[in-house]
Structures are given as structure tokens and as C-alpha cells.
Write an enzyme that holds these catalytic residues in place. Structure first.
Site, PDB file in Angstrom:
ATOM      1  N   ARG A   1       0.832  -1.199   0.000  1.00 33.37           N
ATOM      2  CA  ARG A   1       0.000   0.000   0.000  1.00 33.37           C
ATOM      3  C   ARG A   1       0.877   1.265   0.000  1.00 33.37           C
ATOM      4  NH1 ARG A   1      -0.806   4.711   2.593  1.00 33.37           N
ATOM      5  NH2 ARG A   1      -0.259   3.659   4.528  1.00 33.37           N
ATOM      6  N   ASP A   2       1.493   1.563   1.114  1.00 35.01           N
ATOM      7  CA  ASP A   2       2.307   2.779   1.165  1.00 35.01           C
ATOM      8  C   ASP A   2       3.482   2.672   0.195  1.00 35.01           C
ATOM      9  OD1 ASP A   2       3.013   5.297   1.978  1.00 35.01           O
ATOM     10  OD2 ASP A   2       3.549   4.768   4.016  1.00 35.01           O
TER      11      ASP A   2
ATOM     12  N   HIS B   1       4.572   4.419  12.615  1.00 35.44           N
ATOM     13  CA  HIS B   1       4.781   4.315  11.169  1.00 35.44           C
ATOM     14  C   HIS B   1       5.848   5.347  10.815  1.00 35.44           C
ATOM     15  CE1 HIS B   1       3.166   3.889   6.923  1.00 35.44           C
ATOM     16  NE2 HIS B   1       3.747   5.070   6.839  1.00 35.44           N
TER      17      HIS B   1
ATOM     18  N   HIS C   1       9.091   6.871   8.468  1.00 34.85           N
ATOM     19  CA  HIS C   1       9.784   6.950   7.180  1.00 34.85           C
ATOM     20  C   HIS C   1      11.256   7.229   7.472  1.00 34.85           C
ATOM     21  CE1 HIS C   1       6.428   7.165   4.097  1.00 34.85           C
ATOM     22  NE2 HIS C   1       5.804   7.017   5.246  1.00 34.85           N
TER      23      HIS C   1
ATOM     24  N   CYS D   1       8.202   9.684  -0.416  1.00 32.36           N
ATOM     25  CA  CYS D   1       7.302  10.718   0.057  1.00 32.36           C
ATOM     26  C   CYS D   1       7.010  11.631  -1.124  1.00 32.36           C
ATOM     27  CB  CYS D   1       7.952  11.509   1.185  1.00 32.36           C
ATOM     28  SG  CYS D   1       7.045  12.999   1.647  1.00 32.36           S
TER      29      CYS D   1
ATOM     30  N   ASN E   1       9.430   4.305   3.445  1.00 32.95           N
ATOM     31  CA  ASN E   1       9.206   3.715   4.754  1.00 32.95           C
ATOM     32  C   ASN E   1      10.487   3.062   5.257  1.00 32.95           C
ATOM     33  OD1 ASN E   1       6.030   3.602   5.219  1.00 32.95           O
ATOM     34  ND2 ASN E   1       6.426   3.269   3.043  1.00 32.95           N
TER      35      ASN E   1
END
Lengths: 320, 320
Positions: free
Chosen positions: A25-26, A216, A218, A249, A258
Site C-alpha cells: 500500500r504505502d 509508522h 519513514h 514521500c 518507509n
């Protein structure tokens, strides 16, 4: 307390943590759309790592996130794997209905603590986003699922600057009041640092005692693993990471994404913290992922060739 | 102790740490030789960061390390800068004589705790390398300088695998007995992890009470900053880092190098630990360095464009 070198320092870590793989997903949301077969190959490789939670996709506008426009097709294939809890991210009640209808009742709902990011990311301010939590929580629980509210820009916003702790705490309190089962604090642009991690965690837990709070991070500025370790020292046992460190990002082109699953697993397993994840299998999944996205992944561990101590050359360099 | 979320976790860090910039030595040693003017531009930029200790070069075989064959010329220029303690690395007493004669009496001497690395790197085993410490310490102190023994492969060796703690401790004890003023533990190939950092520090300090012990981490597997933070929690206040993360490992082509100075400074200053180093000046020095070496530096912070929270686009991505 420590800092006195007469006493040994005691690095206190839990026996185990629970990592959620967010590469599907991310990791993929900013990539060019992949064929379904590539996504299934990634999922197959990720399931083989032993990870127990995978955020499989998001049910959001296909116009805003074309890379995840196939959420329904991905969801339809998840039944082939057992022993893994699949979840999906949603951005509003409509997405929650889609996810539940697709058979994925365990939801993550993103609320940006900062208005600037909330408007850019979801087309409405924080208060409006918070107001939808109750409906989404009801949709999840009505389908036998759970709702985790991910508080984006929990520390910093690319538009509004530093997010006041009180804003993030307010969102946390409202989320729990509205029925969220868990919270997750997102360092959306990878700017936070260990002391700020501790302070926000402490503040959020004060107002939400007993509610699981994940993190979460990064790795945009090289602080991701240090932040993760600090959060774990502070008692956090739920962490997000992405295979190969996939997931840039949108506000920092070329920046790392991430924190990399393999780096987190390596750091923790070598420190005696059980993750249930096989490092070599994550590296294999990173290879599958790299082939699928067609570009080099940012993970340092992956680029270094894994855990093993490499065999060297005889080059003399007076290296230290 | 912690891990109970009813009590806030207290991240205990010192008010200040002392960073040594090693980009000129560990960073450059594997690069193609640079013109002296480029090195002086790098030094100028590094001095401007406010860093108080710079490892300026090494006096080793020009055949083994052609990039640092100009050690005498570099040393001859160091007098132009005040307020910075310059040091040089040496690999044997001959190098120590050269360094002292060149006006650089503050020395680092590398001893590999593992025989395999010691032979590959310096052409002799650990015991033989240890036997030279006393002579080098005498040369340094006789010239008004100090000797730091950097224990390479303190945790792992690319040839011998894991280094037994007892081996590293034995080298530490012998170094101090022979007159070393300080020690530094080197994670030469970037494989160590936080719990192992704590254990080795504890073991070394037990046998060398009162002796300053620094750390030298590589970020090859994404663990460098977490290791650094852990060492600082454990009371270490002397850390090596390299501008831009320059400095690969000869045994892992393409891997990241030393921990990046700008990432360490960012992590620490944002956590309330004073470094005396200006982050923007380090980024400026990284630009000078990148132009000089002609390739992209590995530092994530540098690639992300620095500390500042970037201004975003209006792209909607449901990012967390």
C-alpha cells in the site's frame, strides 16, 4: 536513568514485536500501476516471510491513486493465503464500504493531524476527517473487523510545519471516543527524531490508556530505525515497515521511503527481539518487488546483500 | 527498566557529545585520489561546520591507499585553521613517525581484533599489531600528542565472522596497558546491532575503567544511527561520522559508508543533544564533497534536501 559509565546500561527490549508490512500500500501507491500478477507475486513472497499482518491495498479514489485502482481485484485474491491478517487503508466511509464489500473488514483510516496535509491529501480539514471516524468504525465492526486510525503528520506537516502535540493528542482522543480499536502515529515526511517520538507517545498514551498505539516511520532523513528502536524501548510493539524501504514521500522526490522491513527485522532479531519474520525471505521478497517496480530499492541492507558477513578481497586499506 | 506503558519512558541522553569528522580519511580512502585543492576545499567546509575534531588523513602506504598518498601535503596546510583538533590515522610505527614529523601528533592507530582482517588490512595478525602500540604511544606522547587505538572488526570480521567479545576486550586491555589514551570500537563492516553494542561497551569498560571509549559505526545495513543512539544512551560521548555518509566498505561494493555526520547531528540536535555542529554547514560541506568525488553521496538526509520540512505539491495520495 543512565549515563554513568560505572554502571552497565540496560537496553530493555520486549521479547517480541508485531510488524505490519505496508509495501503493498504505502510502498506502491506512488509507483506506476503494476499488473495484478506482479502484485500477487509480491504478496506471495511477503506471506512467505512469516509476517503476520499485511496492509494489502487501499480503497481510495482511483484517480488520486491509480496504482491501487485494482483494490477489488487484489482483495478478491487474498483468500488464497491463511495465517496472515490482511487489512486495507481507507480515506472515507465510501472507501470503508468498498473494503467491507470486498471482504476486507480490518481497516486503517488515515486522519492528518494537520489541516494543511489533510486538505492536500484528502480534500478536507482535520475536524471533518475526524467526524467520519465513528461511521467507519461502525462499518468495520459491523462486518466483524477492526478500525485502526493512523494519525498522519503526527509530528510534522509539509504544509503547516510542526504539528503541536495537542493537535495530535486531540485526534487520538477523538478517534478512541469514536470507536477506533487502535492508533498508529505516522511520521509522514520522515522528520521526527527519538526524543520527539518519546514525548508524543507519552502524551497520546496519557489520554488513551490501554489503547494499542503503533508507529509508522519513514527513513527520509536516516532517523527511521533509531526512531523505531526508541519507540520499542518506550513500549511500542506494533510497527509498520515496507519491503526494501519502498515508498517515497510525494513531497521529497528521491527521498527514501518507509523504514525497510529487512533492516528492522535485522536490527531487532540480532538484538533478541522476535519478529516472526525470516530475513532471507524478506530479501527474496525485495528482489521480487524490485523486479516489479523496475528500479533500485532504497534499503541499505538489501543493497549490501543481506545479513551475511561478506567475503572480502585482499585489498589493504587500513580500514577501520 | 521500562516496557510498561503505564509509566512514561525516559530517554536519557547527555547534554552534549563530541563528534569526530572522518570523511577526509575513512571517507576518501577508497576514492580515486583527489587534487589537494579539492581536499582543502573540503577541509575548509568541514571546519566551517563547527566540528571540533577532524581526522585529516592517514599516514599509511601510498601503494595501499593512493587516495591518501598526499598526507604530508595535507598536514602542511592544517595550520591555517584554528579551534579544531586535527588527527591522523597510522597503521604502524613508521606511519606514526611520519605523522609526528608532519606536525600531527594526535594519532589514531588501527588494530583489528580479528586476525583475518588484521592480515588483509595491515599484513600481520592481531598480536603483532598489538605489540606495536607501546612504541606508537611513545611517539605520540613524545611529540605532545595522544594516541587513540581504534579496534577494527570489534564486532564482526569479513573473514573470520563474529569476533568473540573476549578478543576485543583483550585488545582493549592491551592497548590501555601499552599507553593508549583512548579507545574506539569500530563496526568495520556495518553489521552490529544495538544489543551487541551495549554488551561490548559494557565488557570493554569493565576492563578499562575511566578510559574514554568512542564508537565508529558504518551504516551498511541501516543500523548505524540506531547503534549510535544506543551507544550514547549507554554513556558514549565520542562518535565518528563522515560528511554525506562518504566511505564505502571495500568488502561490500555499493554499500553505504560511515554514518552520515548530518544525519547524526540532525538526530541528536533535535533530541536536545548539543554537537556544536551546524547542520546547514554540514550539508554545504556535503555539496563540496559530492562535487569533489563526482558521485552521489549515500546520506538520506542530504538527498532529502536537509532538515527543512519541504513544501509539498497538491497531489492527493492518501499518504500516511
Amino acid at each position: 536513568m543512565h549515563l554513568d559509565d560505572r554502571d552497565p546500561f540496560d537496553l530493555v527490549l520486549p521479547p517480541a514485536v508485531d510488524i505490519r508490512e505496508v509495501g503493498m500500500r504505502d510502498g506502491l501507491q506512488l509507483e506506476a500501476p503494476l499488473p495484478l500478477a506482479d502484485k500477487l507475486a509480491m504478496l506471495e513472497a511477503l506471506v512467505a516471510t512469516g509476517v503476520r499482518r499485511i496492509e494489502a491495498t487501499s480503497f481510495v479514489s482511483p484517480r488520486a491513486v491509480p496504482a491501487l485502482a485494482d483494490a477489488d481485484q487484489v482483495a478478491a485474491e487474498l483468500g488464497r493465503w491463511s495465517g496472515v491478517a490482511f487489512s486495507a487503508l481507507v480515506a472515507n466511509p465510501r472507501g470503508a464500504v468498498r473494503a467491507v464489500d470486498a471482504g476486507v473488514p480490518d481497516l486503517e483510516y488515515v486522519v492528518s493531524a494537520s489541516d494543511g496535509h489533510s486538505r492536500a491529501n484528502a480534500g478536507r480539514g482535520t475536524a471533518e476527517a475526524v467526524a467520519a471516524i465513528g461511521e467507519i468504525a461502525g462499518l468495520a465492526s459491523g462486518a466483524g473487523g477492526t478500525l485502526e486510525v493512523i494519525i498522519a503528520t503526527a509530528w510534522d506537516c509539509p504544509f503547516d510545519g510542526r504539528t503541536p502535540i495537542a493537535r495530535t493528542v486531540d485526534v487520538a482522543r477523538a478517534a478512541v471516543t469514536a470507536g477506533a480499536d487502535r492508533l498508529c502515529l505516522g511520521d509522514t515526511i520522515g522528520t521526527t527524531t527519538p526524543m520527539r517520538v518519546v514525548r508524543l507517545l507519552d502524551a497520546v498514551r496519557r489520554v488513551c490508556p490501554g489503547v494499542p498505539v503503533g508507529v509508522h516511520f519513514h527513513d527520509t532523513r536516516g532517523t527511521g530505525q533509531a526512531n523505531a528502536l526508541t519507540a520499542i524501548q518506550a513500549g511500542v510493539t506494533q510497527l509498520d515497515s515496507s519491503v526494501g524501504g519502498l515508498g517515497g514521500c510525494p513531497f521529497a522526490p528521491g527521498a527514501s521511503g518507509n523504514i525497510a522491513t529487512e533492516e528492522l527485522v535485522y536490527l531487532l532479531e540480532e538484538s533478541g527481539v522476535h519478529t516472526g519474520i525470516d530475513l532471507d525471505a524478506v530479501l527474496a521478497a525485495a528482489r521480487v518487488t524490485e523486479r516489479a517496480v523496475g528500479r533500485e530499492l532504497p534499503s541499505s541492507l538489501y543493497r549490501a546483500g543481506g545479513r551475511s558477513v561478506p567475503r572480502g578481497t585482499e585489498q589493504a586499506v587500513a580500514a577501520s
